[in-house]
Design a protein around this motif. Structure first.
Motif, PDB file in Angstrom:
ATOM      1  N   PHE A 115       0.680  -1.205  -0.114  1.00  6.72           N
ATOM      2  CA  PHE A 115      -0.095  -0.065   0.167  1.00  6.72           C
ATOM      3  C   PHE A 115       0.763   1.215  -0.242  1.00  6.72           C
ATOM      4  O   PHE A 115       0.346   2.412   0.460  1.00  6.72           O
ATOM      5  CB  PHE A 115      -0.903  -0.095   1.406  1.00  6.72           C
ATOM      6  CG  PHE A 115      -2.094  -1.152   1.172  1.00  6.72           C
ATOM      7  CD1 PHE A 115      -3.299  -0.412   0.415  1.00  6.72           C
ATOM      8  CD2 PHE A 115      -1.936  -2.130   1.648  1.00  6.72           C
ATOM      9  CE1 PHE A 115      -4.364  -1.461   0.270  1.00  6.72           C
ATOM     10  CE2 PHE A 115      -3.259  -3.074   1.578  1.00  6.72           C
ATOM     11  CZ  PHE A 115      -4.143  -2.802   0.707  1.00  6.72           C
ATOM     12  N   LYS A 116       2.063   0.996  -0.457  1.00 10.72           N
ATOM     13  CA  LYS A 116       3.188   2.319  -0.257  1.00 10.72           C
ATOM     14  C   LYS A 116       3.166   2.768  -1.728  1.00 10.72           C
ATOM     15  O   LYS A 116       3.084   2.225  -2.826  1.00 10.72           O
ATOM     16  CB  LYS A 116       4.490   2.008   0.168  1.00 10.72           C
ATOM     17  CG  LYS A 116       4.350   1.785   1.597  1.00 10.72           C
ATOM     18  CD  LYS A 116       6.043   1.611   1.839  1.00 10.72           C
ATOM     19  CE  LYS A 116       6.301   1.603   3.491  1.00 10.72           C
ATOM     20  NZ  LYS A 116       7.584   1.403   4.001  1.00 10.72           N
ATOM     21  N   ASP A 117       3.485   4.081  -1.956  1.00 13.42           N
ATOM     22  CA  ASP A 117       3.607   4.731  -3.064  1.00 13.42           C
ATOM     23  C   ASP A 117       4.633   5.975  -2.541  1.00 13.42           C
ATOM     24  O   ASP A 117       4.371   6.756  -1.632  1.00 13.42           O
ATOM     25  CB  ASP A 117       2.276   5.641  -3.551  1.00 13.42           C
ATOM     26  CG  ASP A 117       2.676   6.333  -5.105  1.00 13.42           C
ATOM     27  OD1 ASP A 117       2.934   5.519  -5.835  1.00 13.42           O
ATOM     28  OD2 ASP A 117       2.627   7.368  -4.886  1.00 13.42           O
ATOM     29  N   ARG A 118       5.691   6.175  -3.345  1.00 17.33           N
ATOM     30  CA  ARG A 118       6.791   6.747  -3.076  1.00 17.33           C
ATOM     31  C   ARG A 118       7.086   7.170  -1.487  1.00 17.33           C
ATOM     32  O   ARG A 118       7.581   7.933  -1.051  1.00 17.33           O
ATOM     33  CB  ARG A 118       6.378   8.201  -3.721  1.00 17.33           C
ATOM     34  CG  ARG A 118       6.357   8.397  -5.237  1.00 17.33           C
ATOM     35  CD  ARG A 118       5.829   9.603  -5.698  1.00 17.33           C
ATOM     36  NE  ARG A 118       4.408   9.289  -5.931  1.00 17.33           N
ATOM     37  CZ  ARG A 118       3.597  10.254  -6.278  1.00 17.33           C
ATOM     38  NH1 ARG A 118       3.936  11.272  -6.795  1.00 17.33           N
ATOM     39  NH2 ARG A 118       2.263  10.063  -6.029  1.00 17.33           N
ATOM     40  N   GLY A 119       7.230   5.713  -1.021  1.00 22.04           N
ATOM     41  CA  GLY A 119       7.832   5.726   0.318  1.00 22.04           C
ATOM     42  C   GLY A 119       6.674   5.970   1.406  1.00 22.04           C
ATOM     43  O   GLY A 119       6.874   5.629   2.823  1.00 22.04           O
ATOM     44  N   LEU A 120       5.364   6.429   1.132  1.00 27.83           N
ATOM     45  CA  LEU A 120       4.327   6.618   1.924  1.00 27.83           C
ATOM     46  C   LEU A 120       3.420   5.572   2.134  1.00 27.83           C
ATOM     47  O   LEU A 120       2.930   4.934   1.190  1.00 27.83           O
ATOM     48  CB  LEU A 120       3.695   7.737   1.774  1.00 27.83           C
ATOM     49  CG  LEU A 120       4.823   8.976   1.705  1.00 27.83           C
ATOM     50  CD1 LEU A 120       3.664  10.491   1.471  1.00 27.83           C
ATOM     51  CD2 LEU A 120       4.999   9.119   3.341  1.00 27.83           C
ATOM     52  N   VAL A 121       2.463   5.152   3.317  1.00 29.53           N
ATOM     53  CA  VAL A 121       1.694   4.238   3.354  1.00 29.53           C
ATOM     54  C   VAL A 121       0.277   4.924   3.144  1.00 29.53           C
ATOM     55  O   VAL A 121      -0.048   5.632   3.736  1.00 29.53           O
ATOM     56  CB  VAL A 121       1.793   3.548   4.841  1.00 29.53           C
ATOM     57  CG1 VAL A 121       0.628   2.413   4.910  1.00 29.53           C
ATOM     58  CG2 VAL A 121       2.905   2.842   5.097  1.00 29.53           C
ATOM     59  N   TYR A 122      -0.416   4.081   2.172  1.00 34.82           N
ATOM     60  CA  TYR A 122      -1.755   4.835   2.029  1.00 34.82           C
ATOM     61  C   TYR A 122      -2.967   3.757   2.225  1.00 34.82           C
ATOM     62  O   TYR A 122      -4.126   4.344   2.036  1.00 34.82           O
ATOM     63  CB  TYR A 122      -2.033   5.056   0.391  1.00 34.82           C
ATOM     64  CG  TYR A 122      -1.349   6.206   0.341  1.00 34.82           C
ATOM     65  CD1 TYR A 122      -2.043   7.592   0.224  1.00 34.82           C
ATOM     66  CD2 TYR A 122       0.189   6.241  -0.277  1.00 34.82           C
ATOM     67  CE1 TYR A 122      -0.939   8.729  -0.082  1.00 34.82           C
ATOM     68  CE2 TYR A 122       0.954   7.465  -0.511  1.00 34.82           C
ATOM     69  CZ  TYR A 122       0.092   8.409  -0.468  1.00 34.82           C
ATOM     70  OH  TYR A 122       1.072   9.734  -0.843  1.00 34.82           O
ATOM     71  N   GLY A 123      -2.594   2.811   2.935  1.00 31.19           N
ATOM     72  CA  GLY A 123      -3.812   1.879   3.363  1.00 31.19           C
ATOM     73  C   GLY A 123      -3.359   0.713   4.399  1.00 31.19           C
ATOM     74  O   GLY A 123      -2.311   0.499   4.556  1.00 31.19           O
ATOM     75  N   ALA A 124      -4.427   0.324   5.198  1.00 36.67           N
ATOM     76  CA  ALA A 124      -4.288  -0.161   6.348  1.00 36.67           C
ATOM     77  C   ALA A 124      -4.579  -1.909   5.866  1.00 36.67           C
ATOM     78  O   ALA A 124      -5.986  -2.068   5.729  1.00 36.67           O
ATOM     79  CB  ALA A 124      -4.857   0.132   7.776  1.00 36.67           C
ATOM     80  N   PRO A 125      -3.727  -2.925   5.760  1.00 34.00           N
ATOM     81  CA  PRO A 125      -4.323  -4.265   5.224  1.00 34.00           C
ATOM     82  C   PRO A 125      -5.339  -4.824   5.927  1.00 34.00           C
ATOM     83  O   PRO A 125      -5.241  -4.954   7.174  1.00 34.00           O
ATOM     84  CB  PRO A 125      -2.945  -4.813   5.156  1.00 34.00           C
ATOM     85  CG  PRO A 125      -1.674  -3.931   5.090  1.00 34.00           C
ATOM     86  CD  PRO A 125      -2.415  -2.776   5.872  1.00 34.00           C
ATOM     87  N   MET A 126      -6.317  -5.542   5.337  1.00 33.97           N
ATOM     88  CA  MET A 126      -7.242  -6.076   5.844  1.00 33.97           C
ATOM     89  C   MET A 126      -7.323  -7.551   5.681  1.00 33.97           C
ATOM     90  O   MET A 126      -8.117  -8.266   6.233  1.00 33.97           O
ATOM     91  CB  MET A 126      -8.597  -5.448   5.425  1.00 33.97           C
ATOM     92  CG  MET A 126      -8.700  -4.233   6.015  1.00 33.97           C
ATOM     93  SD  MET A 126     -10.345  -3.468   5.357  1.00 33.97           S
ATOM     94  CE  MET A 126     -11.336  -4.136   6.191  1.00 33.97           C
ATOM     95  N   GLY A 127      -6.623  -8.145   4.845  1.00 30.41           N
ATOM     96  CA  GLY A 127      -6.776  -9.390   4.494  1.00 30.41           C
ATOM     97  C   GLY A 127      -5.552 -10.049   3.574  1.00 30.41           C
ATOM     98  O   GLY A 127      -4.694  -9.233   3.149  1.00 30.41           O
TER      99      GLY A 127
END
Length: 444
Positions: free
Chosen positions: A140-152
Motif C-alpha cells: 500500500f505504499k507509493d513513493r515511500g508513504l503508506v496509504y492503506g491499512a491491510p485487511m486480508g
C-alpha cells in the motif's frame, strides 16, 4: 517479485491493547475541542459471508461506542464497488474512509491526490505495525508513504475440487496441463461440469485462472517488466500470446458450464458447494462464503490444490497468484476532527482485534496470528496450510493500471468465446501503455 507467506503466518503475536485506550489520544495535540465529527465510509461488505457479517458488526460496534462521531455509511455490492468509487472520484467526491486495493489502485489514487498517507496512524501503534506479514504495508505504499491499512490476504487461484466426484470417477488432482485436459474430457463425457466459473463481472477469469496460468508460462519477472513497459517486455510478446492460447483452450474443450459469462462468482461458489461441478478455481475469499452457506457435509467433501504445471513454462508451478488485497484508506478531504475520527475507524476495522475476528470468519489475513482450527471450517484449514507452503505471484489487476486490467478482463471474455489471441494481446498492450504514460505524467 514473489511474496513469501511461509511459516511466518503461523507465528503468534500477542498484541497488548489497553481496553480503554482510544486512538484519538494519540492526536490530542491537534484536537479541536468537542466538535462532533462527521465522516463518510464506503465499503463492499454487503454479502452474507462470515467476513462481511463480521465487518458490518465492527462498524456497528464502532458507531455505538462513538456517539460523538456520525458515520455516513455507503454499502456497495462487490461487483459494483470499484466502478462506483472510480466514477465518484472522477467527480471530485471521495469518501473519508473507504476500501482500497493494494498495488496499482493505490498508486493511481495517490498519483491523483485522492488519498492521504496514514503513516502517523501506523507509527502510533508499533505493535500493530510490526504485526503485519512482510510486504503487506509495502503493498500500500507509493513513493515511500503508506496509504492503506491491510485487511486480508487473498490468494486468488486455488483449485478447489470435490473429493466425492473425484473418487467416483477415479480421478486425482491434476499436476500437469495434459492431466487437466484429460479430466475435462472425461467429466464432460459423463455429463459432469468440470469447472464452475462465474465470470459476469469479468475479473474472475483474469484474477483466479489466467493470473496463475500466465505466470506459469511467462514467469513473474516478465509480467513486472511488461506491466511497467520496461526492458523491452510487451503484451504482444510471444510468451504472453502463448499464455492466452492456454486460456483459450479451456474454452475450446468445454471446461466450464453453459452460461458462465452470465453467472457471478457467488453463484459459482454455491454451484460448486452443491456438488454441481467437479472443480472451481477461485480465491481465498470463497472460504468465508462457503462457511456461511454450505453444509458441513458439502465442505467435508472439498479439497484444495494448486493449478497444474505448464509444459516448458518459465514460472514456478509451486505458487499461487495472490495479493495482500484490500485495506482501509483515508480520503483527501478528511481534516481536523473528521480526520481524527477517520483514523479511529480505520484502526477499528484493521487493528489487531479486527484481524483476529477476520481470521476466525474464515478469511485469510496478512497478519501474524496463530489459527485455532477448531474455529474454522476444514476446507479453510486446508487452504491455510496450502498457502503457508507456497509463494505468491502477482495478480494481473494488482500490477496493471485500471485500464490495462479492464483490457485483460474484456480480452479474456472474448478469448474464451473463440477470440484471436494476437488481437487481444495488442489491445491489452495499447491500453496498458497509454494508461501508464498518463499515470507517470500525473506523478511528475
Amino acid at each position: 517479485m514473489k511474496r513469501t507467506v511461509t511459516a511466518v503466518i503461523a507465528l503468534t503475536v500477542l498484541i497488548a491493547v489497553s481496553a480503554g485506550c482510544s486512538i484519538s489520544k494519540v492526536w490530542e495535540a491537534g484536537k479541536t475541542g468537542s466538535e462532533k465529527a462527521t465522516i463518510s465510509l464506503w465499503h463492499n461488505f454487503t454479502g452474507d459471508d462470515l467476513r462481511a457479517q463480521t465487518m458490518r458488526s465492527i462498524i456497528q460496534e464502532f458507531e455505538e461506542a462513538h456517539p460523538d462521531i456520525k458515520v455516513d455509511v455507503q454499502a456497495i455490492p462487490p461487483d459494483e464497488y470499484r466502478a462506483r468509487l472510480k466514477k465518484s472520484a472522477e467527480g471530485g467526491d471521495i469518501p473519508d474512509v473507504f476500501v482500497l486495493w493494494s498495488g496499482a489502485m493505490t498508486r493511481e489514487y495517490a498519483a491523483a491526490s485522492l488519498i492521504q498517507p496514514i503513516d502517523d496512524l501506523v507509527d502510533a501503534y508499533p505493535e500493530w505495525r510490526d504485526g503485519f506479514l512482510p510486504n503487506s504495508l509495502e503493498a500500500f505504499k507509493d513513493r515511500g508513504l503508506v496509504y492503506g491499512a491491510p485487511m486480508g490476504l487473498s490468494p486468488t487461484s486455488i483449485l478447489y475440487y470435490n473429493k466425492r466426484i473425484f473418487e467416483e470417477n477415479e480421478l486425482r488432482v491434476p499436476t500437469t496441463w495434459g492431466e487437466l485436459m484429460y479430466m475435462v474430457g472425461k467429466l464432460n463425457s459423463k455429463g459432469i461440469t468440470p469447472i464452475a466459473l462465474g465470470n459476469k463481472a469479468g475479473w474472475p477469469a483474469q484474477s483466479s485462472i489466467f493470473s496463475s496460468i500466465a505466470d506459469r508460462v511467462t514467469g513473474t519477472e516478465w509480467l513486472i517488466n511488461a506491466a511497467n513497459q520496461e526492458k523491452g517486455a510487451k503484451f504482444t510478446d510471444a510468451t504472453f500470446i502463448e499464455a492466452l492460447k492456454y486460456m483459450k483452450q479451456l474454452g475450446e474443450v468445454g471446461a466450464f458450464q453453459k452460461g458462465y459469462q452470465h453467472m457471478n462468482n457467488i453463484e459459482m461458489e454455491l454451484m460448486f458447494a452443491r456438488g454441481e461441478s467437479a472443480m472451481m478455481i477461485d480465491g481465498g475469499w470463497a472460504l468465508t462464503n462457503l462457511a456461511a452457506n454450505a453444509s458441513l457435509e458439502a465442505m467435508s467433501e472439498m479439497g484444495a490444490a494448486l493449478l497444474p504445471a505448464i509444459p516448458d513454462g518459465k514460472g514456478d508451478p509451486n505458487t499461487l497468484a495472490g495479493v495482500v488485497g484490500s485495506g482501509m484508506a483515508l480520503g483527501i478531504h478528511a481534516e481536523g476532527s473528521d480526520k481524527e475520527a477517520a483514523y479511529e475507524l480505520i484502526y477499528a476495522m484493521s487493528g489487531p482485534d479486527a484481524q483476529q475476528r477476520t481470521l476466525e470468519s474464515n478469511q485469510l489475513v496478512s497478519y501474524k496470528l496463530e489459527l485455532d482450527k477448531s474455529k474454522v471450517s476444514p476446507i479453510f484449514a486446508e487452504v491455510y496450510d496450502l498457502v503457508n507452503s507456497v509463494s505468491l505471484t502477482p495478480v494481473y489487476d494488482g500490477v496493471l493500471t485500471t485500464e490495462g486490467a479492464e483490457a485483460v478482463n474484456n480480452g479474456l471474455r472474448e478469448l474464451l468465446e473463440g477470440g484471436d489471441p494476437e488481437k487481444i494481446a495488442a489491445s491489452i498492450q495499447e491500453a496498458q501503455a497509454k494508461a501508464l504514460g498518463q499515470l507517470l505524467g500525473n506523478m511528475h
